[in-house]
Motif scaffolding. Structure first.
Motif, PDB file in Angstrom:
ATOM      1  N   LEU A 115       1.116  -1.113  -0.227  1.00 32.92           N
ATOM      2  CA  LEU A 115      -0.082  -0.048  -0.440  1.00 32.92           C
ATOM      3  C   LEU A 115       0.886   1.137   0.203  1.00 32.92           C
ATOM      4  O   LEU A 115       1.663   1.741   0.869  1.00 32.92           O
ATOM      5  CB  LEU A 115      -1.031   0.264   0.880  1.00 32.92           C
ATOM      6  CG  LEU A 115      -1.741   0.797   1.179  1.00 32.92           C
ATOM      7  CD1 LEU A 115      -2.928   1.351   0.955  1.00 32.92           C
ATOM      8  CD2 LEU A 115      -2.735   1.063   2.614  1.00 32.92           C
ATOM      9  N   ASP A 116       0.645   2.628  -0.733  1.00 36.98           N
ATOM     10  CA  ASP A 116       1.717   3.361  -1.056  1.00 36.98           C
ATOM     11  C   ASP A 116       0.625   4.625  -0.091  1.00 36.98           C
ATOM     12  O   ASP A 116       0.028   5.055  -0.137  1.00 36.98           O
ATOM     13  CB  ASP A 116       1.623   3.869  -2.515  1.00 36.98           C
ATOM     14  CG  ASP A 116       2.766   3.286  -3.741  1.00 36.98           C
ATOM     15  OD1 ASP A 116       3.238   2.494  -2.536  1.00 36.98           O
ATOM     16  OD2 ASP A 116       2.507   3.071  -4.839  1.00 36.98           O
ATOM     17  N   VAL A 117       1.803   4.685   0.615  1.00 35.30           N
ATOM     18  CA  VAL A 117       1.077   5.964   1.885  1.00 35.30           C
ATOM     19  C   VAL A 117       2.501   6.883   2.450  1.00 35.30           C
ATOM     20  O   VAL A 117       4.012   6.440   1.674  1.00 35.30           O
ATOM     21  CB  VAL A 117       0.923   5.116   2.452  1.00 35.30           C
ATOM     22  CG1 VAL A 117      -0.856   4.493   2.702  1.00 35.30           C
ATOM     23  CG2 VAL A 117       1.474   4.472   3.471  1.00 35.30           C
ATOM     24  N   ALA A 118       2.512   8.300   2.204  1.00 37.35           N
ATOM     25  CA  ALA A 118       4.006   8.800   2.379  1.00 37.35           C
ATOM     26  C   ALA A 118       3.307   8.588   4.424  1.00 37.35           C
ATOM     27  O   ALA A 118       4.567   9.278   4.968  1.00 37.35           O
ATOM     28  CB  ALA A 118       3.003   9.819   1.998  1.00 37.35           C
ATOM     29  N   GLY A 119       2.395   8.745   5.048  1.00 38.87           N
ATOM     30  CA  GLY A 119       2.679   8.368   6.862  1.00 38.87           C
ATOM     31  C   GLY A 119       1.833   6.951   7.107  1.00 38.87           C
ATOM     32  O   GLY A 119       0.715   6.491   6.662  1.00 38.87           O
ATOM     33  N   VAL A 120       2.287   6.818   8.323  1.00 35.51           N
ATOM     34  CA  VAL A 120       1.150   5.619   8.968  1.00 35.51           C
ATOM     35  C   VAL A 120       1.221   6.185  10.340  1.00 35.51           C
ATOM     36  O   VAL A 120       2.165   6.499  10.809  1.00 35.51           O
ATOM     37  CB  VAL A 120       2.004   4.470   8.799  1.00 35.51           C
ATOM     38  CG1 VAL A 120       3.476   3.650   8.989  1.00 35.51           C
ATOM     39  CG2 VAL A 120       1.384   3.476   9.544  1.00 35.51           C
ATOM     40  N   PHE A 121      -0.303   5.598  11.183  1.00 34.67           N
ATOM     41  CA  PHE A 121      -0.635   6.264  12.816  1.00 34.67           C
ATOM     42  C   PHE A 121      -0.593   5.113  13.029  1.00 34.67           C
ATOM     43  O   PHE A 121      -1.634   4.068  12.502  1.00 34.67           O
ATOM     44  CB  PHE A 121      -1.450   7.282  12.599  1.00 34.67           C
ATOM     45  CG  PHE A 121      -1.627   8.733  12.134  1.00 34.67           C
ATOM     46  CD1 PHE A 121      -0.867   9.304  12.780  1.00 34.67           C
ATOM     47  CD2 PHE A 121      -1.084   8.459  10.632  1.00 34.67           C
ATOM     48  CE1 PHE A 121      -0.528  10.593  11.483  1.00 34.67           C
ATOM     49  CE2 PHE A 121      -0.219  10.304  10.072  1.00 34.67           C
ATOM     50  CZ  PHE A 121      -0.151  10.773  10.880  1.00 34.67           C
TER      51      PHE A 121
END
Length: 336
Positions: A239-245
């Motif tokens: 999964l392409d994301v710029a951030g993960v919380f």
């Protein structure tokens, strides 16, 4: 003064402050101005959770500051006011006797007429090596702290309880798309929160998956994608994301007092409404150790101020009358 043994710091203080985040340092500033000559024990992570935060843009008066720099400044402020700062960790705290007794990791022993607890709370993490690698550089545990940096980007939230759903909904104010990743096929959050999440056009839910790895760039450190695993089939997807919380809850650092003070909401120290007074007279608590709702640096600092003022008044009231027996106020800790 920085110290780690009984030869270089006082063995008794009117006010002992345990913890060195915004609550602890603010309490030290106010207590010093009240001429209480407080001693602050920094603990295992001097500066608290802000030392693993990069840009801070919600501290009043500063449009932008690095988390570690802010804490260095707060420590310097407390020292300048006259607080004694001790680089050590409290390993045992006895609140059943007067004066209270703190045993330190260095082997030192301190007594105190009053105590301010500011040990904070720690976000629960997944324990992945790559999660640790990118902390503060795309991996976060606080959407209200860091969500602003993901305007127009894609982010993910890990979890399925109230915290995760609230974080995901909050992030829609900034992110272009929010993906909630949950290892089960149903959420644990309150029904009203679930309804808001599931009907939100910016939010997608990936069910029955857990996070296996965070991938990204090393120069500079930044998150680019997540590696997910289907918990039933074992199938891998990216999964392409710029951030993960990571939003799997917080754990209040209550180890020193969990069997001595009244607790609530899963382990947070209970204080009297509108005060920082705990269930034992002369013991005050501030910051994330007591706060399961806001968990912000500025609210912690405000409570640190309150704790110092509460302690000052309490010490003044008992300076002539003598300190009350703490055993008379002790009740079995409530752990719901």
């Amino acid at each position: 003064m920085s110290a780690s043994n009984s030869e270089t710091h006082p063995t008794h203080t009117r006010l002992l402050i345990i913890g060195s985040g915004p609550a602890g340092y603010t309490a030290a500033v106010y207590a010093s101005r009240a001429m209480l000559e407080p001693v602050l024990i920094q603990g295992m992570q001097p500066g608290g959770q802000l030392t693993i935060t990069t840009d801070v843009e919600n501290w009043p008066g500063l449009t932008e500051v690095q988390g570690p720099d802010l804490m260095v400044n707060m420590e310097a402020h407390a020292r300048a006011m006259g607080a004694t700062i001790v680089t050590d960790t409290v390993t045992r705290l006895d609140l059943s006797v007067r004066p209270f007794v703190a045993e330190l990791d260095s082997g030192a022993r301190m007594t105190a007429d009053a105590v301010v607890l500011a040990t904070g709370a720690q976000a629960r993490w997944l324990g992945l090596p790559t999660e640790e690698k990118f902390k503060g550089f795309g991996v976060s545990a606080c959407a209200t702290c860091d969500g602003f940096f993901y305007r127009g980007k894609r982010v993910a939230v890990i979890g399925g309880g109230n915290t995760a759903v609230e974080e995901a909904l909050y992030l829609t104010n900034f992110a272009d798309k929010v993906t909630l990743i949950h290892r089960r096929d149903s959420l644990r959050a309150e029904k009203i929160l679930q309804a808001r999440l599931l009907r939100h056009p910016k939010i997608e839910v990936i069910w029955d998956h857990d996070l296996q790895e965070v991938q990204g760039s090393d120069k500079p450190l930044s998150v680019e994608r997540l590696v997910l695993r289907h918990v039933k089939t074992g199938a891998i997807r990216e999964l392409d994301v710029a951030g993960v919380f990571v939003a799997i809850g917080h754990a209040p650092a209550n180890e020193l007092v969990k069997d001595q003070l009244e607790l609530h909401n899963g382990g947070y120290v209970k204080v009297e409404p509108g005060t920082t007074r705990t269930s034992i007279p002369g013991v005050f608590a501030a910051g994330d150790l007591t706060d399961h709702v806001y968990r912000q640096a500025v609210t912690s600092a405000g409570m640190g101020c309150m704790a110092a003022l509460d302690a000052e008044r309490w010490l003044a009231e008992h300076s002539d009358a003598g300190l009350p027996d703490p055993a008379a106020a002790m009740e079995p800790a409530e752990t719901v």
